[in-house]
Design a protein around this motif. Structure first.
Motif, PDB file in Angstrom:
ATOM      1  N   THR A 186     -11.434  31.143  -8.858  1.00 50.91           N
ATOM      2  CA  THR A 186     -11.509  32.510  -9.622  1.00 50.91           C
ATOM      3  C   THR A 186     -11.022  33.464  -8.499  1.00 50.91           C
ATOM      4  O   THR A 186     -10.103  34.308  -8.962  1.00 50.91           O
ATOM      5  N   ARG A 187     -11.215  33.388  -7.395  1.00 47.16           N
ATOM      6  CA  ARG A 187     -10.701  34.265  -6.318  1.00 47.16           C
ATOM      7  C   ARG A 187      -9.229  34.165  -6.157  1.00 47.16           C
ATOM      8  O   ARG A 187      -8.494  35.138  -6.154  1.00 47.16           O
ATOM      9  N   ALA A 188      -8.866  32.855  -6.120  1.00 43.61           N
ATOM     10  CA  ALA A 188      -7.549  32.574  -6.055  1.00 43.61           C
ATOM     11  C   ALA A 188      -6.735  33.028  -7.470  1.00 43.61           C
ATOM     12  O   ALA A 188      -5.495  33.570  -7.210  1.00 43.61           O
ATOM     13  N   ILE A 189      -7.102  32.758  -8.559  1.00 41.45           N
ATOM     14  CA  ILE A 189      -6.698  33.337  -9.721  1.00 41.45           C
ATOM     15  C   ILE A 189      -6.362  34.836  -9.685  1.00 41.45           C
ATOM     16  O   ILE A 189      -5.151  35.282  -9.967  1.00 41.45           O
ATOM     17  N   LEU A 190      -7.408  35.706  -9.073  1.00 43.85           N
ATOM     18  CA  LEU A 190      -7.196  37.075  -9.205  1.00 43.85           C
ATOM     19  C   LEU A 190      -6.410  37.492  -8.193  1.00 43.85           C
ATOM     20  O   LEU A 190      -5.517  38.564  -8.231  1.00 43.85           O
ATOM     21  N   SER A 191      -6.347  36.566  -7.059  1.00 44.86           N
ATOM     22  CA  SER A 191      -5.693  37.297  -5.806  1.00 44.86           C
ATOM     23  C   SER A 191      -4.329  37.070  -5.975  1.00 44.86           C
ATOM     24  O   SER A 191      -3.193  37.951  -5.558  1.00 44.86           O
ATOM     25  N   PHE A 192      -3.667  35.810  -6.567  1.00 44.54           N
ATOM     26  CA  PHE A 192      -2.438  35.475  -6.633  1.00 44.54           C
ATOM     27  C   PHE A 192      -2.088  35.782  -8.075  1.00 44.54           C
ATOM     28  O   PHE A 192      -0.745  35.285  -8.233  1.00 44.54           O
ATOM     29  N   ASP A 193      -2.552  36.172  -8.961  1.00 45.85           N
ATOM     30  CA  ASP A 193      -2.134  36.468 -10.377  1.00 45.85           C
ATOM     31  C   ASP A 193      -1.716  35.034 -10.807  1.00 45.85           C
ATOM     32  O   ASP A 193      -0.752  34.869 -11.515  1.00 45.85           O
ATOM     33  N   LEU A 194      -2.550  34.073 -10.775  1.00 43.46           N
ATOM     34  CA  LEU A 194      -2.211  32.809 -11.073  1.00 43.46           C
ATOM     35  C   LEU A 194      -2.071  32.576 -12.788  1.00 43.46           C
ATOM     36  O   LEU A 194      -2.800  33.279 -13.417  1.00 43.46           O
TER      37      LEU A 194
ATOM     38  N   PHE B  53      -1.050  19.924 -17.945  1.00 40.46           N
ATOM     39  CA  PHE B  53      -1.532  21.056 -17.060  1.00 40.46           C
ATOM     40  C   PHE B  53      -0.127  21.665 -16.965  1.00 40.46           C
ATOM     41  O   PHE B  53       0.805  21.223 -16.858  1.00 40.46           O
ATOM     42  N   ARG B  54      -0.323  23.187 -16.635  1.00 42.21           N
ATOM     43  CA  ARG B  54       1.052  23.700 -16.361  1.00 42.21           C
ATOM     44  C   ARG B  54       1.639  23.545 -14.863  1.00 42.21           C
ATOM     45  O   ARG B  54       1.124  23.267 -13.828  1.00 42.21           O
ATOM     46  N   ASN B  55       3.103  23.533 -15.076  1.00 39.52           N
ATOM     47  CA  ASN B  55       3.828  23.077 -13.776  1.00 39.52           C
ATOM     48  C   ASN B  55       3.658  23.869 -12.659  1.00 39.52           C
ATOM     49  O   ASN B  55       3.610  23.621 -11.709  1.00 39.52           O
ATOM     50  N   ASP B  56       3.883  25.133 -13.260  1.00 35.63           N
ATOM     51  CA  ASP B  56       3.985  26.292 -12.009  1.00 35.63           C
ATOM     52  C   ASP B  56       2.992  27.226 -12.339  1.00 35.63           C
ATOM     53  O   ASP B  56       3.267  28.033 -13.297  1.00 35.63           O
ATOM     54  N   PRO B  57       2.056  27.677 -11.613  1.00 38.01           N
ATOM     55  CA  PRO B  57       1.100  28.476 -11.752  1.00 38.01           C
ATOM     56  C   PRO B  57       1.301  29.951 -11.034  1.00 38.01           C
ATOM     57  O   PRO B  57       0.720  31.023 -11.374  1.00 38.01           O
ATOM     58  N   LEU B  58       2.366  29.880 -10.309  1.00 42.47           N
ATOM     59  CA  LEU B  58       2.826  31.180  -9.616  1.00 42.47           C
ATOM     60  C   LEU B  58       3.621  32.199 -10.443  1.00 42.47           C
ATOM     61  O   LEU B  58       4.248  31.877 -11.135  1.00 42.47           O
ATOM     62  N   PRO B  59       3.077  33.447 -10.322  1.00 41.80           N
ATOM     63  CA  PRO B  59       3.903  34.417 -11.077  1.00 41.80           C
ATOM     64  C   PRO B  59       5.224  34.413 -10.709  1.00 41.80           C
ATOM     65  O   PRO B  59       5.689  34.202  -9.718  1.00 41.80           O
ATOM     66  N   LEU B  60       6.182  34.853 -11.649  1.00 40.29           N
ATOM     67  CA  LEU B  60       7.778  34.795 -11.628  1.00 40.29           C
ATOM     68  C   LEU B  60       8.100  36.160 -11.050  1.00 40.29           C
ATOM     69  O   LEU B  60       8.200  37.041 -11.911  1.00 40.29           O
ATOM     70  N   ARG B  61       8.207  36.484  -9.783  1.00 37.43           N
ATOM     71  CA  ARG B  61       8.409  37.671  -9.086  1.00 37.43           C
ATOM     72  C   ARG B  61       9.410  37.597  -8.130  1.00 37.43           C
ATOM     73  O   ARG B  61       9.536  36.424  -7.565  1.00 37.43           O
ATOM     74  N   SER B  62      10.386  38.302  -7.805  1.00 36.54           N
ATOM     75  CA  SER B  62      11.534  38.390  -6.950  1.00 36.54           C
ATOM     76  C   SER B  62      11.076  38.619  -5.564  1.00 36.54           C
ATOM     77  O   SER B  62      10.061  39.213  -5.472  1.00 36.54           O
TER      78      SER B  62
ATOM     79  N   ILE C 132      -3.556  17.602 -10.066  1.00 33.87           N
ATOM     80  CA  ILE C 132      -3.981  18.943 -10.249  1.00 33.87           C
ATOM     81  C   ILE C 132      -4.804  19.455  -9.119  1.00 33.87           C
ATOM     82  O   ILE C 132      -4.622  20.635  -8.915  1.00 33.87           O
ATOM     83  N   ILE C 133      -5.727  18.632  -8.466  1.00 33.04           N
ATOM     84  CA  ILE C 133      -6.575  19.258  -7.412  1.00 33.04           C
ATOM     85  C   ILE C 133      -5.864  19.276  -6.147  1.00 33.04           C
ATOM     86  O   ILE C 133      -5.873  20.319  -5.503  1.00 33.04           O
ATOM     87  N   ASN C 134      -5.250  18.170  -5.728  1.00 29.29           N
ATOM     88  CA  ASN C 134      -4.551  18.033  -4.417  1.00 29.29           C
ATOM     89  C   ASN C 134      -3.040  18.417  -4.466  1.00 29.29           C
ATOM     90  O   ASN C 134      -2.464  18.667  -3.127  1.00 29.29           O
TER      91      ASN C 134
ATOM     92  N   PHE D  23       3.635  20.698  -9.000  1.00 29.99           N
ATOM     93  CA  PHE D  23       2.420  21.732  -8.901  1.00 29.99           C
ATOM     94  C   PHE D  23       1.667  21.831  -7.405  1.00 29.99           C
ATOM     95  O   PHE D  23       1.451  20.682  -6.947  1.00 29.99           O
ATOM     96  N   PRO D  24       1.520  22.707  -7.099  1.00 28.99           N
ATOM     97  CA  PRO D  24       0.651  22.985  -5.828  1.00 28.99           C
ATOM     98  C   PRO D  24      -0.578  22.360  -5.386  1.00 28.99           C
ATOM     99  O   PRO D  24      -0.859  22.125  -4.115  1.00 28.99           O
ATOM    100  N   GLY D  25      -1.456  22.269  -6.345  1.00 25.80           N
ATOM    101  CA  GLY D  25      -2.750  21.692  -6.348  1.00 25.80           C
ATOM    102  C   GLY D  25      -3.553  22.877  -6.307  1.00 25.80           C
ATOM    103  O   GLY D  25      -3.505  23.977  -5.516  1.00 25.80           O
ATOM    104  N   LEU D  26      -4.762  22.815  -6.850  1.00 20.42           N
ATOM    105  CA  LEU D  26      -5.960  23.852  -6.873  1.00 20.42           C
ATOM    106  C   LEU D  26      -6.626  23.958  -5.422  1.00 20.42           C
ATOM    107  O   LEU D  26      -6.761  25.198  -4.910  1.00 20.42           O
ATOM    108  N   ILE D  27      -6.708  23.119  -4.621  1.00 21.87           N
ATOM    109  CA  ILE D  27      -7.271  23.092  -3.431  1.00 21.87           C
ATOM    110  C   ILE D  27      -6.401  23.737  -2.250  1.00 21.87           C
ATOM    111  O   ILE D  27      -6.629  24.610  -1.525  1.00 21.87           O
TER     112      ILE D  27
END
Length: 531
Positions: free
Chosen positions: A325-333, A362-371, A412-414, A422-426
């Motif tokens: 949850t902290r990663a979701i909020l910090s990185f806007d996943l 599962f979603r391929n890319d969780p990272l926000p699309l930003r320049s 998904i995890i690693n 996908f970068p992995g949750l860990i």
């Protein structure tokens, strides 16, 4: 506790519902509330809410609850398997006709009482959000993770004295409190009821509620049932469409417990009636508004995980999901996938050893699309975030099907090792920790927890379900016929007691869940986790 008692944490007692005297004192089955031919009413909490729930679910259905779990087919399992514990000659209650009308399915373990589901233990985590916006975001973004954590914590391979061909509890609880009528189930045409309801009131989520611009209409559940009159009333009073849809969906259910005193006078300063319906919609995520006259605030509950045998494991999974949850909020996943794919994932999670043998959407890319921030020569460095980054991420475009794919839990995890996968949750959690000022000792402790999650996901450590199944199949009294007898169950519970005390250190009982080899020595509580 008595000298011969010890607290252990299993999702279910392996022989619950057999003819054994597994409770003290012993009570006979087939009481008035559940009318189960396997369970006594006295096994439930005596507070009036619980026997009333059981009786009203049965009354609303017009029959007992029907729980059928596929039997694990071992080398000596007689096929077709017809549950030998079922009494077809019982005539104590009208609902005893259920089994004569086909309630007990071939090649399945049959159960018929609410306590078979609601008697299960689980690991549920409630998060405090700083405001409603954050709460709605966490509700949405954690939803696709539910099936992943369900499979990763699998711990329920035995029911009513038989090995099941599933590893988790979820569907059994769903069926144990399923109050849908034949019309709502689609077994009969609608005549007296208003809707056909595709899910039990205990089920995976069917709504997204965040006002995130990345939320596409294509992600929504096309089978969602809502009470449109209630939705319109909520919107007329100022609630937005997404949240009104969510609550209007919950309110298609009837209340199944109402206390007389609550009907004497409607007190608009209390939320008892709302909580009555909210708390009996058991979905894998729960969005929890603040109670009146209380500073608790907005909360989100993550509900799918299975209880583990040791405090260490339960702490590991609790801390892991908090860090996510902290990663979701910090990185806007962004973990959005269509709700029907999460529904499918919940079914996939039930498969035996799903953590290793199955793949999940599962979603391929969780990272926000930003320049990226341009460098002094006008070119993007690709490594930094621009200072003038927009406050709202862009709405995604293109085919929704391109946004997700089937992945193993290890991926998904690693993380996926090939290409820009996908970068992995860990790794995402570790990136978050790297961005924080975490002291060395705490970071080392967290590393122990993350290592357990990492190795459960890649198969180096067994799940509890796999360990229990292998314990039963390796027991000297096991006949290879799927039956888990009293002696096996006793020895299993004693082994779990040993695991609870020692956590499989020094190659002890249960080492397969904590180590790659029997000779590996785990750190003891209080010892340095690093070095």
């Amino acid at each position: 506790m008595e000298p011969n008692e010890y607290p252990i944490t299993l999702t279910t007692f392996p022989r619950l519902g057999t003819r054994d005297e597994y409770s003290t004192p012993y009570f006979p089955p087939s009481g008035e509330r559940q009318r189960s031919q396997f369970l006594p009413d006295e096994i439930a909490n005596p507070h009036i809410r619980f026997p009333t729930l059981a009786a009203n679910i049965r009354a609303r259905r017009g029959r007992k609850v029907e729980i059928n779990v596929p039997i694990f087919q071992d080398k000596n399992t007689v096929l077709p398997f017809n549950d030998p514990t079922v009494n077809y000659d019982l005539h104590q209650w009208p609902e005893d006709d259920d089994v004569r009308n086909g309630a007990a399915k071939e090649n399945h373990i049959y159960m018929d009482g609410m306590a078979f589901g609601m008697g299960s233990c689980c690991l549920q985590i409630t998060f405090q959000a700083k405001n409603i916006v954050e709460g709605r975001k966490l509700y949405d973004q954690l939803s696709p993770l539910g099936p992943i954590l369900l499979a990763l914590t699998a711990a329920t391979p035995v029911y009513k004295g038989f090995l099941a061909d599933t590893d988790v509890r979820w569907n059994q609880i769903s069926r144990a409190v399923d109050d849908r009528t034949p019309e709502e189930l689609g077994e009969k045409p609608l005549k007296n009821d208003r809707w056909r309801l595709p899910k039990s009131r205990y089920a995976s989520n069917s709504t997204y509620i965040s006002q995130d611009p990345r939320l596409r209409k294509e992600y929504m559940d096309p089978e969602l049932v809502v009470d449109h009159a209630i939705k319109q009333r909520l919107m007329d009073e100022g609630m937005d469409d997404l949240l009104a849809t969510h609550f209007a969906h919950l309110f298609v259910r009837d209340p199944i417990v109402i206390f007389d005193e609550d009907l004497q006078e409607l007190d608009l300063n209390k939320t008892d009636h709302f909580e009555n319906l909210q708390s009996t919609n058991w979905q894998h995520m729960r969005f929890k508004p603040p109670p009146p006259d209380n500073s608790i605030g907005w909360r989100v509950e993550f509900r799918p995980m299975e209880i583990q045998m040791t405090d260490f494991e339960n702490a590991a999974f609790s801390i892991f999901i908090v860090l996510v949850t902290r990663a979701i909020l910090s990185f806007d996943l962004n973990f959005y996938i269509p709700i029907p794919r999460t529904t499918e994932n919940m079914e996939i999670a039930h498969a035996r050893d799903a953590v290793l043998t199955e793949k999940f959407y599962f979603r391929n890319d969780p990272l926000p699309l930003r320049s990226a921030k341009p460098t002094s020569n006008g070119h993007s460095s690709g490594t930094t975030t621009p200072a003038n980054m927009p406050s709202r991420p862009p709405t995604p475009t293109g085919p929704v099907e391109d946004e997700y794919s089937l992945m193993s839990i290890d991926e998904i995890i690693n993380g996926q090792t090939s290409g820009p996968g996908f970068p992995g949750l860990i790794p995402l959690v570790e990136s978050y920790l790297n961005s924080m000022n975490v002291d060395v000792a705490t970071r080392c402790d967290l590393a122990r927890y993350l290592d357990l999650i990492r190795k459960r996901a890649n198969g180096k450590y067994w799940t509890a379900a796999k360990w229990i199944r292998q314990f039963v199949r390796g027991h000297g009294e096991y006949q290879g016929d799927s039956a888990v007898g009293e002696e096996i169950t006793y020895d299993l519970c004693k082994a779990v007691e040993e695991i609870t005390k020692n956590e499989a250190r020094d190659g002890g009982v249960g080492w397969e869940m904590f180590s790659e080899s029997k000779g590996t020595t785990r750190k003891r509580k209080g010892e340095s986790a690093c070095g």
